[in-house]
Enzyme design. Structure first.
Site, mmCIF file in Angstrom:
data_model
loop_
_atom_site.group_PDB
_atom_site.id
_atom_site.type_symbol
_atom_site.label_atom_id
_atom_site.label_comp_id
_atom_site.label_asym_id
_atom_site.label_seq_id
_atom_site.Cartn_x
_atom_site.Cartn_y
_atom_site.Cartn_z
ATOM 1 N N LYS A 30 0.829 -1.211 0.000
ATOM 2 C CA LYS A 30 0.000 0.000 0.000
ATOM 3 C C LYS A 30 0.863 1.260 0.000
ATOM 4 C CE LYS A 30 -3.651 -2.376 2.563
ATOM 5 N NZ LYS A 30 -4.495 -2.642 1.434
ATOM 6 N N CYS A 31 1.924 1.240 -0.779
ATOM 7 C CA CYS A 31 2.905 2.330 -0.809
ATOM 8 C C CYS A 31 2.883 2.992 -2.190
ATOM 9 C CB CYS A 31 4.291 1.742 -0.519
ATOM 10 S SG CYS A 31 5.659 2.906 -0.614
ATOM 11 N N GLY A 32 3.262 4.233 -2.240
ATOM 12 C CA GLY A 32 3.376 4.911 -3.524
ATOM 13 C C GLY A 32 4.388 4.259 -4.447
#
EC number: 1.11.1.24
Length: 158
Positions: free
Chosen positions: A35-37
Site C-alpha cells: 500500500k505504498c506509492g
C-alpha cells in the site's frame, strides 16, 4: 552473521530459506509494501527478474510494515496480492522488521555492509541492495531508484 550465505530467513510459509542456496547468483534484496506509492515498482522488479533470471539473477522481496503501516496483511495475503496485481514470480519471503530492536538478521547484515548517505537505517519501502555472486553487498539504492535504472549495475556483475 559474518557472511551473506550464513543467513536463512523464513519464507512465507515459515520454512527456512537458506541463502547458502544462492551461492553463485546475483541477488537483489528489496523491502516491500503493498500500500505504498512505490508499490508499482513490483512491475519493474518482475521485469528485471524475467530478463535476467536465466543468467543467475534472483530478486528477494521482504515485506515490511514499519513505514506508514503500508504492509498490514498476512504473508499469504501479501503473496496473493503480488501475484494477482503484478504477476510476481520472484520469491516474496515472510514479513520482517528492517529497523529497530527486532531487525531481521538479513537487514542487520545488509545495512552493516552498505550505508546510505552515512546512515545504516532503512528510510522507506523499496530500498534495494545488490549482492554479487560472491555474496558481497556492492550497491544500495534508495526507494526512488526505479528497477529499470539498475540494469547497468546488474549487467556488470552477471
Amino acid at each position: 552473521m559474518s557472511h551473506f550465505y550464513d543467513l536463512a530467513p523464513k519464507d512465507k510459509d515459515g520454512n527456512p530459506f537458506p541463502f547458502s542456496n544462492l551461492k553463485g547468483k546475483v541477488v537483489l534484496v528489496v523491502n516491500t509494501a503493498s500500500k505504498c506509492g512505490f508499490t508499482p515498482q513490483y512491475k519493474g522488479l518482475e521485469a528485471l527478474y524475467q530478463k535476467y533470471k536465466d543468467r543467475g539473477f534472483i530478486i528477494l522481496g521482504f515485506p515490511c510494515n514499519q513505514f506508514g503501516n503500508q504492509e498490514p496483511g498476512s504473508d499469504e495475503e501479501i503473496a496473493q496480492f503480488c501475484q494477482k496485481n503484478y504477476g510476481v514470480t520472484f520469491p516474496v519471503l515472510a514479513k520482517i522488521n528492517v529497523n529497530g530492536d527486532n531487525v531481521d538478521p538479513v537487514y542487520q547484515f545488509l545495512k552493516s555492509q552498505k550505508k546510505q548517505l552515512g546512515l545504516e537505517r532503512i528510510k522507506w519501502n523499496f530500498e534495494k541492495f545488490l549482492v554479487n555472486r560472491q555474496g558481497q553487498v556492492i550497491e544500495r539504492y534508495s526507494s526512488i531508484s526505479k528497477p529499470e535504472h539498475l540494469e547497468n549495475d546488474i549487467e556488470s556483475v552477471l
